[in-house]
Each structure stands twice: as C-alpha cells, then as structure tokens.
Scaffold this active site. Structure first.
Site, PDB file in Angstrom:
ATOM      1  N   HIS A   1       0.741  -0.668   0.099  1.00  0.00           N
ATOM      2  CA  HIS A   1      -0.001   0.124  -0.219  1.00  0.00           C
ATOM      3  C   HIS A   1       0.857   1.076   0.063  1.00  0.00           C
ATOM      4  O   HIS A   1       2.413   1.314   0.571  1.00  0.00           O
ATOM      5  CB  HIS A   1      -1.071   0.372   1.531  1.00  0.00           C
ATOM      6  CG  HIS A   1      -0.320   0.238   2.827  1.00  0.00           C
ATOM      7  ND1 HIS A   1       0.513   1.139   3.065  1.00  0.00           N
ATOM      8  CD2 HIS A   1       0.353  -1.049   3.694  1.00  0.00           C
ATOM      9  CE1 HIS A   1       0.556   0.704   4.392  1.00  0.00           C
ATOM     10  NE2 HIS A   1       0.897  -0.472   4.566  1.00  0.00           N
ATOM     11  N   ASP A   2       0.421   2.378  -0.975  1.00  0.00           N
ATOM     12  CA  ASP A   2       0.972   3.175  -0.654  1.00  0.00           C
ATOM     13  C   ASP A   2       2.507   3.894  -1.398  1.00  0.00           C
ATOM     14  O   ASP A   2       3.719   4.228  -1.104  1.00  0.00           O
ATOM     15  CB  ASP A   2       0.693   4.023   0.930  1.00  0.00           C
ATOM     16  CG  ASP A   2      -0.722   3.716   1.463  1.00  0.00           C
ATOM     17  OD1 ASP A   2      -0.768   4.838   0.912  1.00  0.00           O
ATOM     18  OD2 ASP A   2      -0.791   3.430   2.697  1.00  0.00           O
TER      19      ASP A   2
ATOM     20  N   GLY B   1       5.029  -0.955   2.419  1.00  0.00           N
ATOM     21  CA  GLY B   1       3.712  -0.302   2.616  1.00  0.00           C
ATOM     22  C   GLY B   1       5.059   0.856   2.562  1.00  0.00           C
ATOM     23  O   GLY B   1       6.392   1.882   2.528  1.00  0.00           O
TER      24      GLY B   1
END
Length: 259
Positions: free
Chosen positions: A121-122, A139
């Site tokens: 994520h991100d 992440g």
C-alpha cells in the site's frame, strides 16, 4: 473494438476502453477503469477503485487493486493508479493506498514487474523501473525512474530509492539508496555507482562528475551531511545536486561502509 472472453466477469460500472482484450475467467470490479489497448490475460483480478492506463499487459493470475494488507484499513476509499505501457507478469499482487499514506498507490509508465512481485500500500513507482521475480516492496516505499531491483529482494517500508539506482538480487534493503548508486547485500549497503546502467542512459561528462562526487561523499571519511551540503552549494552539475539533495533529505539514512 474490445475483445472480452464470454467467461470474464465485468461488473456494472466498469469503464473499458477501446481495443481492450480480457481473457477467460478474469474479474473486473465496478470501479475499475481500463485504458485503450490494454491486454488482460485469463484469471486476472482487477479489484477496487483501480485505474489502468493505455497499452498495459497484465498476465495470468495477477491480482491488481485488492484491499491493503494493513490492519488499520477499515474500508476507506482508496485508489490504485497505473500509467501506460507497463508489463505486469504472473502472480503479481498490487495493493491500493491507505488513508494514512495518502490513499493512493501509483505506478508510472513503462515499468516491468516480473512474476510474484508485490507492491504494498501507498507505494510510488516512477517510470521505466524493472523489478525482477519475487521483489517485495513494503508499504510507503518510493522508487524514482529507471530503478532496477534484482530478484527475491525485500524492501523495508518507507524506504526511498533514487533515479537510476540498482539493488542487487537476493539483497534486503532497510535504508534509502541515493540516485545513480548500486547497493547489494543483506543488509544492503552501497557498492559504488550503477555504472553499467548509467553508461546506457547518461553522458560521460555527467558520469565523471558523479564519480568525483561519490568519492567525496562516501570514500574520504568526512561527515556525510556536511559533504553533501557543501557539494550541493558548489556544483554546477544538476545530477550531482540531485544526489546531494537526496542525501540531505533522507529520513532512513544511507547505508555505506565508513572509511
């Protein structure tokens, strides 16, 4: 005209561009947007609020846009944005962002993600990067343009890797790697400039300036931040300025063997 296999499942609301091919048993979510000329092989899942640009190739059993692997995620609206001309090979997993990281995972253009790659994520990926088989980005990792990462290499969360850097295969990276540099090992440390990659892309004069800067920064035993600031203030070479600014702004530190 798009070519969609009759066994593919396209949820109502999905936007499919011109000339898109979707293979057997693939599933496309209602919020997905697939750009013109993109090819999606069989048994692919495009989930969530995922935007895919033009002329991408996504191979079998890739899962693109499934919810973040983050226990803090509680169903917030998050996105995955993929640019143009990317190749995403078999069994790759790409997660969208989280609210705590800006809510977006983003890939640029012309990247190659080989088999079993994971983008957490991100993650932010630039243009023209190559991630070999089994590379895993945790992440909030950020990669610049034309970064190469060898196979089976994990990257710690929040790590930044600069333009034209290379990480050797079977490494484990926990700190930031400046642009134009080569790192390798577990834990990975700087091994010099990524000269093979630079010779393919950059003028010899700039490479010579980067060699001189690298020696001053990492091989003469002086305080790194002081040298970076001094070089940044005195050099006329944009690429050296980029190298020094990356060092000055690093949050996780630069791994190198002090002389």
């Amino acid at each position: 005209m798009s070519l969609i296999h009759p066994t593919a499942i396209i949820e109502d609301g999905a936007i499919i561009g011109d000339g898109v091919n979707i293979g057997a048993y693939s599933c496309i979510s209602a919020k997905a947007k697939i750009g013109d000329g993109t090819t999606i092989a069989s048994h692919v899942v495009i989930d969530g609020d995922t935007t895919i640009g033009k002329n991408n190739r996504i191979f079998s059993h890739a899962v693109v846009g499934s919810i973040p692997q983050d226990l803090k995620y509680k169903g917030e609206d998050v996105q995955l944005i993929i640019g143009d001309n990317n190749t995403i090979r078999e069994f790759t997993l790409i997660n969208p962002g989280t609210q705590g990281g800006g809510s977006i995972t983003k890939l640029g253009d012309g990247n190659l993600l080989m088999g079993y790659v994971h983008l957490g994520h991100d993650v932010i990926l630039g243009d023209g990067c190559i991630l070999a088989n089994g590379v895993t980005l945790a992440g909030h990792v950020e990669l610049g343009d034309h970064v190469v990462i060898g196979g089976l290499t994990p990257i710690h969360q929040f790590v930044h890797i600069g333009d034209y850097a290379m990480i050797g295969g079977a490494s484990a990276l926990a700190q930031d790697i400046p642009p134009y540099c080569l790192a390798e090992g577990n834990r990975a440390t700087l091994r010099g400039l990524n000269l093979t990659g630079l010779r393919r892309k950059i003028d010899r004069e700039d490479i010579n300036e980067l060699k001189s800067a690298y020696r001053q920064l990492f091989e003469q035993g002086n305080p790194l931040q002081e040298v970076a600031k001094s070089l940044y203030d005195t050099t006329n070479t944009d690429r050296v300025k980029e190298l020094c600014l990356f060092i000055m702004e690093s949050k996780r530190g630069i791994p190198f063997e002090r002389k």
